[in-house]
Design an enzyme around this catalytic site. Structure first.
Site, PDB file in Angstrom:
ATOM      1  N   HIS A 101       0.845  -1.195   0.000  1.00  0.00           N
ATOM      2  CA  HIS A 101       0.000   0.000   0.000  1.00  0.00           C
ATOM      3  C   HIS A 101       0.876   1.240   0.000  1.00  0.00           C
ATOM      4  CE1 HIS A 101       0.599  -1.436   4.117  1.00  0.00           C
ATOM      5  NE2 HIS A 101       0.637  -0.175   4.492  1.00  0.00           N
ATOM      6  N   HIS A 103       0.838   5.190   1.078  1.00  0.00           N
ATOM      7  CA  HIS A 103       0.146   6.226   1.845  1.00  0.00           C
ATOM      8  C   HIS A 103       0.292   7.561   1.099  1.00  0.00           C
ATOM      9  CE1 HIS A 103       0.184   3.990   5.846  1.00  0.00           C
ATOM     10  NE2 HIS A 103       1.192   3.363   5.247  1.00  0.00           N
TER      11      HIS A 103
HETATM   12  P1  5GP Z   1       1.613   0.330   7.383  1.00  0.00           P
HETATM   13  O1  5GP Z   1       2.147   0.605   8.759  1.00  0.00           O
HETATM   14  O2  5GP Z   1       1.458  -1.159   7.123  1.00  0.00           O
HETATM   15  O3  5GP Z   1       2.376   1.031   6.305  1.00  0.00           O
HETATM   16  O4  5GP Z   1       0.168   0.994   7.348  1.00  0.00           O
HETATM   17  C1  5GP Z   1      -1.030   0.282   7.455  1.00  0.00           C
HETATM   18  C2  5GP Z   1      -2.146   1.294   7.482  1.00  0.00           C
HETATM   19  O5  5GP Z   1      -3.371   0.628   7.260  1.00  0.00           O
HETATM   20  C3  5GP Z   1      -2.271   2.050   8.812  1.00  0.00           C
HETATM   21  O6  5GP Z   1      -2.143   3.443   8.573  1.00  0.00           O
HETATM   22  C4  5GP Z   1      -3.653   1.664   9.316  1.00  0.00           C
HETATM   23  O7  5GP Z   1      -4.330   2.738   9.941  1.00  0.00           O
HETATM   24  C5  5GP Z   1      -4.359   1.233   8.043  1.00  0.00           C
HETATM   25  N1  5GP Z   1      -5.397   0.232   8.225  1.00  0.00           N
HETATM   26  C6  5GP Z   1      -5.251  -0.950   8.885  1.00  0.00           C
HETATM   27  N2  5GP Z   1      -6.408  -1.646   8.838  1.00  0.00           N
HETATM   28  C7  5GP Z   1      -7.277  -0.882   8.095  1.00  0.00           C
HETATM   29  C8  5GP Z   1      -8.638  -1.084   7.697  1.00  0.00           C
HETATM   30  O8  5GP Z   1      -9.292  -2.095   7.989  1.00  0.00           O
HETATM   31  N3  5GP Z   1      -9.206  -0.093   6.958  1.00  0.00           N
HETATM   32  C9  5GP Z   1      -8.523   1.033   6.602  1.00  0.00           C
HETATM   33  N4  5GP Z   1      -9.175   1.949   5.883  1.00  0.00           N
HETATM   34  N5  5GP Z   1      -7.235   1.251   6.976  1.00  0.00           N
HETATM   35  C10 5GP Z   1      -6.625   0.298   7.719  1.00  0.00           C
END
Ligand code: 5GP
Ligand code: ZN
Length: 140
Positions: A101, A103
């Site tokens: 993903h 951001h």
């Molecule tokens: P990472 O730390 O893996 O780069 O970021 C994962 C992101 O996914 C976090 O910012 C978290 O808030 C978001 N996230 C996790 N679960 C969900 C979900 O079920 N729905 C949405 N919309 N965001 C999620």
């Protein structure tokens, strides 16, 4: 192609609701559920890939081609003057969801967001060693 135990695959297929802002055959963009700033977006490939280096160039292109337009839309919608694009690979890099993903995090002058950026420098010869090691790895 998709992983039934992966929350972002399930969001991509519409099995779990999300605050969707854009979708095409290969890509979904939606609001992060725990935003670092209002308008914080996540942009995912619909295909399940855990980390960026597992994706083909075409798969990456199909997702990242939308980043400029999404960046403009987030600034227009929120009034933010700036944004970061962040993409974490691996637990040591703070990846918490094992599906690639990107951001888009809106930024404003004086916001309290930030990150440590303890820039260093190379001792004599080390930069050249690393340059050669990366070039060798690229050829492998
Ligand atoms: P990472 O730390 O893996 O780069 O970021 C994962 C992101 O996914 C976090 O910012 C978290 O808030 C978001 N996230 C996790 N679960 C969900 C979900 O079920 N729905 C949405 N919309 N965001 C999620
Ligand atoms: Zn997945």
């Amino acid at each position: 192609m998709s992983d039934a135990s992966c929350i972002f695959c399930r969001i991509g297929k519409g099995e779990i609701p999300s605050m969707k802002v854009f979708e095409d055959d290969a890509t979904l963009a939606f609001l992060d559920i725990n935003p670092l700033a209002e308008g914080h977006l996540l942009i995912i490939p619909k295909v399940h890939r855990e980390r960026l280096e597992e994706m083909s160039p075409d798969e990456v292109a199909a997702v990242t081609r939308h980043l400029p337009r999404l960046g403009r839309a987030v600034m227009a919608a929120t009034g933010a003057q700036a944004y970061n694009v962040l993409q974490n690979n691996g637990a040591a890099a703070q990846q918490s969801v094992g599906h690639v993903h990107f951001h888009i995090i809106p930024r404003r002058e004086g916001d309290s967001l930030g990150y440590r950026w303890p820039a260093g420098s190379y001792p004599a010869g080390r930069g050249e060693e690393l340059r050669k090691a990366v070039i060798a790895a690229l050829g492998a």
